[in-house]
Design a protein around this motif. Structure first.
Motif, short mmCIF file in Angstrom:
data_model
loop_
_atom_site.label_atom_id
_atom_site.label_comp_id
_atom_site.label_asym_id
_atom_site.label_seq_id
_atom_site.Cartn_x
_atom_site.Cartn_y
_atom_site.Cartn_z
N PRO A 119 -9.59 74.97 -34.86
CA PRO A 119 -10.32 73.73 -34.56
C PRO A 119 -9.43 72.62 -33.98
CG PRO A 119 -9.74 73.77 -36.86
CD PRO A 119 -9.21 75.04 -36.28
N PHE A 120 -8.12 72.94 -33.78
CA PHE A 120 -7.18 71.90 -33.36
C PHE A 120 -7.48 71.36 -31.96
CE2 PHE A 120 -5.19 74.79 -36.39
CZ PHE A 120 -4.85 73.90 -37.40
N LYS A 121 -7.89 72.28 -31.07
CA LYS A 121 -8.20 71.89 -29.70
C LYS A 121 -9.28 70.79 -29.68
CE LYS A 121 -10.02 74.00 -25.50
NZ LYS A 121 -10.75 75.18 -25.00
N SER A 122 -10.38 71.05 -30.39
CA SER A 122 -11.46 70.05 -30.46
C SER A 122 -10.99 68.77 -31.13
CB SER A 122 -12.66 70.62 -31.22
OG SER A 122 -13.23 71.68 -30.51
N ALA A 123 -10.20 68.92 -32.21
CA ALA A 123 -9.72 67.75 -32.93
C ALA A 123 -8.88 66.87 -32.01
CB ALA A 123 -8.89 68.18 -34.15
N LEU A 124 -7.98 67.49 -31.24
CA LEU A 124 -7.10 66.73 -30.35
C LEU A 124 -7.89 66.09 -29.20
CD1 LEU A 124 -4.03 69.15 -30.23
CD2 LEU A 124 -4.18 66.93 -31.39
N ALA A 125 -8.97 66.77 -28.77
CA ALA A 125 -9.77 66.24 -27.66
C ALA A 125 -10.81 65.23 -28.15
CB ALA A 125 -10.47 67.40 -26.94
N GLY A 126 -10.90 65.05 -29.51
CA GLY A 126 -11.93 64.15 -30.03
C GLY A 126 -13.33 64.71 -29.81
N ASP A 127 -13.43 66.03 -29.68
CA ASP A 127 -14.70 66.70 -29.42
C ASP A 127 -15.39 67.04 -30.74
OD1 ASP A 127 -16.75 68.42 -28.81
OD2 ASP A 127 -15.50 69.94 -27.84
N MET A 128 -16.26 66.13 -31.20
CA MET A 128 -16.87 66.29 -32.51
C MET A 128 -17.86 67.47 -32.54
SD MET A 128 -15.47 64.22 -34.63
CE MET A 128 -13.93 63.54 -34.01
N LYS A 129 -18.47 67.75 -31.39
CA LYS A 129 -19.38 68.90 -31.33
C LYS A 129 -18.60 70.20 -31.53
CE LYS A 129 -23.51 67.59 -28.76
NZ LYS A 129 -24.21 67.69 -27.48
N GLY A 130 -17.48 70.29 -30.85
CA GLY A 130 -16.63 71.47 -30.99
C GLY A 130 -16.14 71.63 -32.42
N ALA A 154 -17.66 70.45 -35.13
CA ALA A 154 -18.81 70.85 -35.95
C ALA A 154 -19.03 72.35 -35.84
CB ALA A 154 -20.05 70.09 -35.52
N ALA A 155 -18.80 72.89 -34.64
CA ALA A 155 -19.01 74.33 -34.44
C ALA A 155 -18.02 75.16 -35.26
CB ALA A 155 -18.87 74.67 -32.96
N SER A 156 -16.87 74.60 -35.57
CA SER A 156 -15.87 75.35 -36.35
C SER A 156 -16.22 75.37 -37.84
CB SER A 156 -14.47 74.78 -36.14
OG SER A 156 -14.34 73.56 -36.82
N GLY A 157 -17.26 74.57 -38.20
CA GLY A 157 -17.80 74.64 -39.56
C GLY A 157 -16.85 74.19 -40.66
N GLU A 158 -17.22 74.53 -41.89
CA GLU A 158 -16.43 74.11 -43.05
C GLU A 158 -15.04 74.71 -43.01
OE1 GLU A 158 -16.74 74.12 -47.90
OE2 GLU A 158 -18.50 74.75 -46.75
N LYS A 159 -14.97 75.95 -42.52
CA LYS A 159 -13.69 76.64 -42.42
C LYS A 159 -12.73 75.84 -41.52
CE LYS A 159 -11.81 81.14 -41.04
NZ LYS A 159 -11.35 80.77 -39.69
N GLY A 160 -13.27 75.36 -40.40
CA GLY A 160 -12.46 74.57 -39.48
C GLY A 160 -11.97 73.29 -40.12
N VAL A 161 -12.87 72.62 -40.86
CA VAL A 161 -12.49 71.36 -41.52
C VAL A 161 -11.36 71.61 -42.52
CG1 VAL A 161 -13.30 69.60 -43.14
CG2 VAL A 161 -14.73 70.25 -41.19
N LEU A 162 -11.50 72.69 -43.31
CA LEU A 162 -10.47 73.01 -44.30
C LEU A 162 -9.14 73.31 -43.61
CD1 LEU A 162 -12.47 75.11 -46.93
CD2 LEU A 162 -11.62 72.75 -47.12
N GLU A 163 -9.21 73.97 -42.46
CA GLU A 163 -7.97 74.27 -41.72
C GLU A 163 -7.29 72.99 -41.27
OE1 GLU A 163 -7.23 77.48 -38.57
OE2 GLU A 163 -9.35 77.74 -39.10
#
Lengths: 343, 343
Positions: B115-126, B128-137
């Motif tokens: 989920p780092f790519k979306s996080a760095l781009a400020g892409d909240m939709k991306g 969200a797509a990574s789900g809870e697993k992405g948030v935990l990562e």
């Protein structure tokens, strides 16, 4: 002309006798005032006591370069071998054995299964044969499967009745009088005193507050996993047979960080299991104190260090020597060991 | 003859005017004294404020049946949604995103990995797509791999500069003024105030002491594993990407037991994640207080409860109603929300 020569020529003998008597009285008065105000009366004068007093004076003298704000005056103490005795086995192990006996009616299978069979028969050779794995099994079985409240009641019952196999004292009477005085002395000087021990946190919290004057939230120890559940609508915490933290060796700075979040400025231990806690404490800025109890008194307590199975003191003793940490020579530094010997 | 009739007949009009003026002055003085002594000036008079004051009076009135010794006056507070806001996402998540950006130069692989790519781009939709697993990562990557000291510095830097996307306030200005007053009020009445939060313990300890007046050792939160090691002879604790305790839901009584070893007598939360902490607190003997902040103020803060993704308040609200716990109606009970609105 020196003063005493002048006096000796002009004073009659009766006046000298009176004068000498007054001197003796003054010295006695002075000594008694000193004893009344000495915060560490069970410590012999010497390098260790001096180090403690110098440290406390430095951190409490406002305006001095070593001054430390009261909020930062955090002192941590190991328990086994530092605040109370630990031979011929950790006292918590004696509790575990007694607890196994108390729980055995609910576990008929223990009569025929090791290490429980040996434990119930008091067969120490059989127990020794089960090794560290057997000991851990006994500790797990005696420390889990009940609520935290039930466990605390068992410990309290045990602590007020069980007796040490050698001294026949109740275990809580085998705390070190000089260390009780040190705890008081630090608290009187604005310190918060904590225990950071490899012993079980819930085990210590049951009896430590009354014996050391340290409240439960300042007692850090090894911890098991807990499970929250409702029993007939009543919330309880069940002790599970699974380790959450071994608060020993490198686990001690971890336990300190989790519980306190700040580095202590004063730490006392007695074994290699305390080495990292002492390093961690000594490594901060400003005035710091690290101390070890060295068990050198075979007559009044026990004498052990580098080769001991319980309370091995080897690497930490070398580090203490190298870094100039305080090392208590129990035989020479302590006037008494246990509170009952005080008078 | 009634007194006012007697007065009206004998007093001239000028005296009446003077008398009325004095009355007004006296009332103003009285009101100002009341305001000066009201420990909860940002709370509107009503059932919730009354419940709090009645509880505090009961436990602090020596000799009353509800009296509680100061040593047992332990109050625990959730943080997110109880002491500061938590919308549109937990503020610690905004920290995690900013921390990922700050750490990204050392992790070139994040530019192409979710989920780092979306996080760095400020892409909240991306994201969200990574789900809870992405948030935990993201949380794990932003909260580990550094020493506890380095982490605390990062949080402090962030807390003093980062701003909330909607209010544009620094996050620590989005604490609730009425709850700050409640913390003070309890401490003035001999309580020890603790935080028991699902948020990261090390994250909170960096900024909470200055903002709430709660010292690090009274801040309990979710914890990661730590590793003790020597870096060039200097002891450090490394934060590992492994969870040691999720201090939420049934984990809250566990966190309380580990850190305190006693049951609190006062607890405040705002979501289903606080339900077990409130049950646990309310279940002891003697006088007890359990309270919930209900977010009902869409204009000044946010309005959400049973269906909310963040801070869902459903089962705990039903239990509060059934058991008569205090429920703050934010819109009607609080005169102001944030400290800046005070004057």
């Amino acid at each position: 002309m020196r003063v005493e020569q002048g006096l000796s020529r002009t004073w009659p003998r009766s006046r000298w006798i009176r004068f000498a008597s007054l001197c003796v009285l003054a010295m006695l008065a002075c000594a008694s005032v000193h004893a009344a105000t000495d915060p560490l009366p069970s410590w012999n004068e010497g390098a260790t006591k001096q180090k403690i007093e110098t440290f406390v004076k430095a951190v409490t003298t406002s305006g001095s370069p070593g001054f430390v704000e009261p909020a930062q005056r955090i002192a941590v103490f190991d328990n086994d071998g530092t605040l109370w005795a630990e031979q011929p086995a950790y006292f918590e192990f004696f509790f575990a054995l007694d607890q196994i006996k108390a729980l055995s009616p609910k576990h008929p299978e223990w009569k025929t299964t090791e290490p429980f069979k040996s434990a119930l028969a008091g067969d120490m050779k059989g127990l020794a044969a089960s090794g560290e794995k057997g000991v851990l099994e006994l500790v797990a079985a005696s420390h889990s499967g009940m609520t935290t409240d039930e466990f605390a009641r068992s410990v309290n019952q045990w602590a007020s009745t069980a007796r040490h196999p050698k001294t026949q004292r109740v275990y809580t009477e085998m705390v070190y009088q000089p260390m009780l005085e040190l705890l008081h002395y630090l608290r009187d000087n604005g310190f918060k005193t904590y225990i950071v021990s490899g012993g079980g946190q819930d085990f210590m919290r049951a009896w430590v507050p009354a014996v050391y004057g340290i409240p439960p939230e300042q007692i850090v120890g090894s911890q098991g996993e807990l499970k929250y559940e409702l029993q007939n609508g009543n919330p309880v915490l069940i002790k599970l047979p699974k380790v959450a933290l071994i608060d020993d060796g490198p686990g001690k700075p971890v336990g300190i960080q989790r519980a306190l979040g700040v580095k202590p400025i004063f730490a006392f231990g007695n074994s290699d299991g305390d080495q990292q806690m002492l390093e961690w404490t000594a490594s901060g800025d400003g005035t710091r104190f690290a101390g070890l109890v060295h068990h050198t008194d075979a007559a009044r307590e026990w004498s052990y260090d580098r080769q001991s199975k319980i309370g091995k003191l080897d690497k930490a003793l070398d580090e203490a020597t190298a870094k100039g940490w305080a090392v208590v020579d129990m035989k020479n530094d302590w006037k008494v060991i246990y509170p009952a010997e005080k008078n």
